[in-house]
Design a protein around this motif. Structure first.
Motif, PDB file in Angstrom:
ATOM      1  N   GLU A  66       0.819  -1.213   0.000  1.00  0.00           N
ATOM      2  CA  GLU A  66       0.000   0.000   0.000  1.00  0.00           C
ATOM      3  C   GLU A  66       0.852   1.262   0.000  1.00  0.00           C
ATOM      4  N   VAL A  67       2.028   1.184   0.630  1.00  0.00           N
ATOM      5  CA  VAL A  67       2.912   2.341   0.754  1.00  0.00           C
ATOM      6  C   VAL A  67       4.341   1.883   0.504  1.00  0.00           C
ATOM      7  N   ALA A  68       5.053   2.591  -0.371  1.00  0.00           N
ATOM      8  CA  ALA A  68       6.451   2.260  -0.666  1.00  0.00           C
ATOM      9  C   ALA A  68       7.299   3.525  -0.537  1.00  0.00           C
ATOM     10  N   PRO A  69       7.955   3.736   0.605  1.00  0.00           N
ATOM     11  CA  PRO A  69       8.848   4.894   0.738  1.00  0.00           C
ATOM     12  C   PRO A  69      10.038   4.784  -0.211  1.00  0.00           C
ATOM     13  N   MET A  70      10.534   5.942  -0.624  1.00  0.00           N
ATOM     14  CA  MET A  70      11.682   5.998  -1.520  1.00  0.00           C
ATOM     15  C   MET A  70      12.946   6.278  -0.714  1.00  0.00           C
ATOM     16  N   SER A 121      13.822  -3.926 -10.536  1.00  0.00           N
ATOM     17  CA  SER A 121      13.615  -4.341  -9.147  1.00  0.00           C
ATOM     18  C   SER A 121      14.103  -3.215  -8.247  1.00  0.00           C
ATOM     19  N   LEU A 122      13.183  -2.357  -7.853  1.00  0.00           N
ATOM     20  CA  LEU A 122      13.519  -1.148  -7.115  1.00  0.00           C
ATOM     21  C   LEU A 122      12.688  -1.062  -5.836  1.00  0.00           C
ATOM     22  N   GLY A 123      13.292  -0.534  -4.800  1.00  0.00           N
ATOM     23  CA  GLY A 123      12.552  -0.280  -3.574  1.00  0.00           C
ATOM     24  C   GLY A 123      12.705  -1.380  -2.544  1.00  0.00           C
ATOM     25  N   GLY A 148       9.835  -3.230  -3.565  1.00  0.00           N
ATOM     26  CA  GLY A 148       8.713  -2.491  -3.000  1.00  0.00           C
ATOM     27  C   GLY A 148       7.975  -1.603  -3.967  1.00  0.00           C
ATOM     28  N   PHE A 149       8.620  -1.209  -5.079  1.00  0.00           N
ATOM     29  CA  PHE A 149       7.942  -0.342  -6.039  1.00  0.00           C
ATOM     30  C   PHE A 149       7.092  -1.205  -6.966  1.00  0.00           C
ATOM     31  N   TYR A 157       2.431   5.246  -3.827  1.00  0.00           N
ATOM     32  CA  TYR A 157       1.222   4.458  -3.589  1.00  0.00           C
ATOM     33  C   TYR A 157       0.964   3.603  -4.827  1.00  0.00           C
ATOM     34  N   PRO A 158       1.306   2.301  -4.765  1.00  0.00           N
ATOM     35  CA  PRO A 158       1.224   1.448  -5.954  1.00  0.00           C
ATOM     36  C   PRO A 158      -0.184   1.210  -6.489  1.00  0.00           C
TER      37      PRO A 158
END
Length: 342
Positions: A32-36, A56-58, A120-121, A339-340
């Motif tokens: 729901e939430v992926a901080p950068m 593959s990021l995050g 996570g992204f 927010y994905p």
């Protein structure tokens, strides 16, 4: 599912990947939430750190358990924050809670025989259940997600050092990790001095509680720190990875002071006699929290909601990640969250 990927120099797009599969003790998370964090360095400079790859990021995320194996401690519908990395879970360090220092990390895609899910992204991710910490009722998921790199690394090092209200703490590298350090130090009652080059982050650091923010281009920073403190700081924490700031931390501590190094890049020459022996100094490397500190960290986050809101300066849907990368590249932000599913 949708996944963000870097497609070229300062270019990115969303791609489709199969939904992840889970096996063993892994759970499936709806992100729901992926901080950068440091992914913008790959976008801007083509430099890939940690587990980052173009597709593959995050490594930070919070969300809802979508699926879990039979007998797991988590159930579908549970709200969790997923701690960073994929440690083995069985070595001595993992058993002691120092999962981020595990030397035998595992490949989640190999464990789960999955084509996706390690980043996570994306709309879904896979994580060992032991690294998924339940989020307290009423806490927004974007606040809980700050328990990853936003607040976790500096919380962990300050717990190990024992920072308290008698300390003056120097923080160099006031980015998304260092700014979180200001929150952690102020929560412990410490006085904070920051070093920053960008006006945006200097102002944000003051807003979060820095007593002074020094620009390294304005004279001898070491002498200005000594003048402010009457000799030197008790604790210095580098979140920049820049050798000149790492050197400043060593030079700025008083005798019997402690330096915590959090940023992974960087190479530094240490003078054993002058820097360590004569000063009685302690140099400490650290990554994230101890697993046992996840609960205390979330409780702290629940007590400083206004600071967390100021710390999270920008929010973007996943399909606007390019704008987020550009803002990070200008250093005109605190913590940014994606927010994905927006």
């Amino acid at each position: 599912m949708k996944v963000a990927q870097i497609t070229g120099p300062r270019a990115c797009a969303l791609a489709e990947k199969p939904d992840p599969a889970i096996r063993r003790d892994y759970v499936l998370l709806k992100v729901e939430v992926a901080p950068m964090c440091n992914e913008y360095v790959a976008y801007r400079d083509g430099v890939y750190l940690e587990r980052n790859r173009p597709d593959s990021l995050g490594h930070e995320m919070a969300g809802v358990v979508a699926d879990a194996p039979e007998g797991a401690l988590l159930s579908p519908g549970d709200r969790v924050v997923a701690l960073c990395g994929y440690p083995c879970g069985t070595c001595e360090l993992c058993r002691r809670g120092y999962y981020s220092h595990c030397a035998t990390t595992e490949d989640p895609l190999e464990v789960c025989k999955s084509e996706s899910g390690e980043c996570g992204f994306a709309q879904y991710a896979i994580k060992p259940a032991r690294l998924c910490v339940p989020v307290p009722d009423g806490m927004p998921l974007d606040h809980a997600a700050m328990a990853c790199c936003g607040l976790g690394p500096t919380f962990g090092v300050m717990r190990r050092i024992g920072v308290d209200s008698s300390d003056t703490v120097l923080i160099t590298g006031l980015g998304a990790v260092g700014l979180g350090g200001v929150i952690n130090a102020r929560y412990r009652g410490a006085t904070v001095i920051g070093v920053a080059r960008t006006p945006y982050r200097a102002e944000l650091a003051r807003d979060l509680g820095c007593a002074a923010v020094l620009d390294p281009r304005d004279g001898d920073v070491r002498e200005r720190i000594r003048a402010l403190t009457g000799g030197g700081v008790d604790v210095a924490i580098d979140c920049s990875g820049r050798p000149e700031y790492q050197r400043l931390c060593i030079d700025a501590i008083n005798r019997l002071g402690t330096v915590g190094f959090l940023a992974e890049p960087g190479e530094l020459t240490v003078r054993v006699d002058d820097d360590l022996v004569q000063k009685g100094a302690t140099l400490m490397g650290s990554l994230d929290i101890n697993l046992a500190d996840a609960g205390p960290l979330l409780r702290m986050i629940s007590r400083v909601p206004d600071q967390i809101e100021r710390f999270i300066t920008h929010r973007y849907p996943l399909d606007r990640i390019g704008e987020a990368f550009e803002r990070q590249s200008r250093y005109e932000c605190g913590k940014i969250v994606l927010y994905p599913w927006s």
